[in-house]
Write an enzyme that holds these catalytic residues in place. Structure first.
Site, PDB file in Angstrom:
ATOM      1  N   PRO A  21     -52.598   8.348  -6.538  1.00 21.60           N
ATOM      2  CA  PRO A  21     -51.625   7.600  -7.353  1.00 21.60           C
ATOM      3  C   PRO A  21     -52.285   7.129  -8.636  1.00 21.60           C
ATOM      4  CG  PRO A  21     -52.626   6.122  -5.783  1.00 21.60           C
ATOM      5  CD  PRO A  21     -53.302   7.467  -5.593  1.00 21.60           C
ATOM      6  N   THR A  33     -47.607   0.846  -8.469  1.00 26.38           N
ATOM      7  CA  THR A  33     -48.256   2.109  -8.153  1.00 26.38           C
ATOM      8  C   THR A  33     -47.245   3.060  -7.537  1.00 26.38           C
ATOM      9  OG1 THR A  33     -50.216   3.048  -7.068  1.00 26.38           O
ATOM     10  CG2 THR A  33     -48.993   1.409  -5.829  1.00 26.38           C
ATOM     11  N   ASN A  34     -47.650   4.283  -7.275  1.00 27.61           N
ATOM     12  CA  ASN A  34     -46.821   5.265  -6.586  1.00 27.61           C
ATOM     13  C   ASN A  34     -47.411   5.526  -5.217  1.00 27.61           C
ATOM     14  OD1 ASN A  34     -45.327   5.591  -8.931  1.00 27.61           O
ATOM     15  ND2 ASN A  34     -45.466   7.820  -8.900  1.00 27.61           N
ATOM     16  N   ARG A  35     -46.603   6.037  -4.309  1.00 25.62           N
ATOM     17  CA  ARG A  35     -47.127   6.373  -2.987  1.00 25.62           C
ATOM     18  C   ARG A  35     -47.806   7.729  -3.047  1.00 25.62           C
ATOM     19  NH1 ARG A  35     -43.258   5.304   1.983  1.00 25.62           N
ATOM     20  NH2 ARG A  35     -45.188   5.934   3.000  1.00 25.62           N
ATOM     21  N   VAL A 101     -48.290  10.221 -10.690  1.00 27.39           N
ATOM     22  CA  VAL A 101     -48.524   9.357 -11.851  1.00 27.39           C
ATOM     23  C   VAL A 101     -47.380   8.345 -11.957  1.00 27.39           C
ATOM     24  CG1 VAL A 101     -48.880   9.336 -14.347  1.00 27.39           C
ATOM     25  CG2 VAL A 101     -49.623  11.326 -13.005  1.00 27.39           C
TER      26      VAL A 101
END
Ligand code: CTP
Ligand code: CA
Length: 223
Positions: A21, A33-35, A101
């Site tokens: 991430p 954030t992203n997983r 991203v």
């Protein structure tokens, strides 16, 4: 070792891979954030190294060890990932964008920790992050580019739209929420000709199949 019986399909090639991430700070102790566990990107980095490539892995925060034979650059934000990729990608033959991203970042991160009990929940202004894959795909004389699309629905439509808008020859699609953090994955390749499902498997086996397939396409595109 399985790898020693595999042909060195990427011998002499230089490969740049993003994984994991990105983390975009809100203040010194918080962020968005992203997983992404990074497992798929790291498996692809390992498989590319096994196939004989020189591999630069540009990684957001993960809890994974550096695969054998791979050079890792650690980054946190999308802006840092972009800078590291642009520094590494010159002269590379292949760019594989596996990273999740973050699409937006807080426009102005607070210098000090925001206190919980001041004015209720803070309003956060977001600004768009750069599209690293689209930018690399637009570089004159740039590498062969492969993107990923993790979707929750309409996989084929979204993956093909991404392939066209980012102007890349190949997008690897998966229904991400089913596989986040898992060791297994199920992926489908999308190219100009359509959809090509790969047999389901653990991420390392899939990564090896995928790297062999990408190597074949890379050879075809450069000859
Ligand atoms: N990607 C990138 N830089 C970004 C966003 C995405 O390099 N700022 C890359 C990812 O690594 C992936 C591909 O683009 O290879 C697709 O990412 P995805 O998040 O699925 O696509 P987006 O264009 O951001 O669309 P959306 O999130 O709206 O589905
Ligand atoms: Ca996105």
């Amino acid at each position: 070792l399985v790898a020693s019986f595999q042909p060195q399909r990427l011998a002499g090639r230089r490969v740049v891979i993003t994984a994991g991430p990105t983390f975009e700070p809100i203040d010194p102790v918080r962020g968005i954030t992203n997983r992404s566990s990074g497992k798929m990107g790291y498996a692809i980095a390992r498989a590319a190294a096994e196939a004989g490539a020189r591999v630069d892995l540009i990684s957001g925060p993960t809890a994974l060890p550096v695969p054998w034979g791979v050079t890792r650059t650690d980054v946190e934000t999308a802006a840092q990932m972009r800078a590291a990729v642009l520094a590494a990608v010159h002269g590379a033959n292949l760019f594989v964008a596996v990273a999740a991203v973050a699409d937006w970042r807080p426009a102005v991160p607070h210098a000090e920790k925001i206190k919980r009990r001041t004015n209720g929940p803070p309003a956060i202004d977001f600004t768009e992050n750069p599209d690293i894959l689209a930018e690399v795909a637009a570089l004159p004389g740039g590498p062969y580019c492969v993107g990923f699309a993790a979707e929750t629905q309409h996989l084929e439509a979204h993956a093909q739209a991404k392939r066209r808008s980012k102007n890349v020859p190949l997008i690897v699609g998966n229904l991400g929420h089913l596989t986040f953090g898992k060791d297994d994955n199920e992926i489908v390749l999308f190219d100009a000709a359509g959809a090509h499902p790969l047999p389901a498997g653990d991420k390392l086996t899939l990564a090896r199949v995928l790297v062999a397939e990408i190597a074949r396409r890379l050879d075809a595109s450069s000859s």
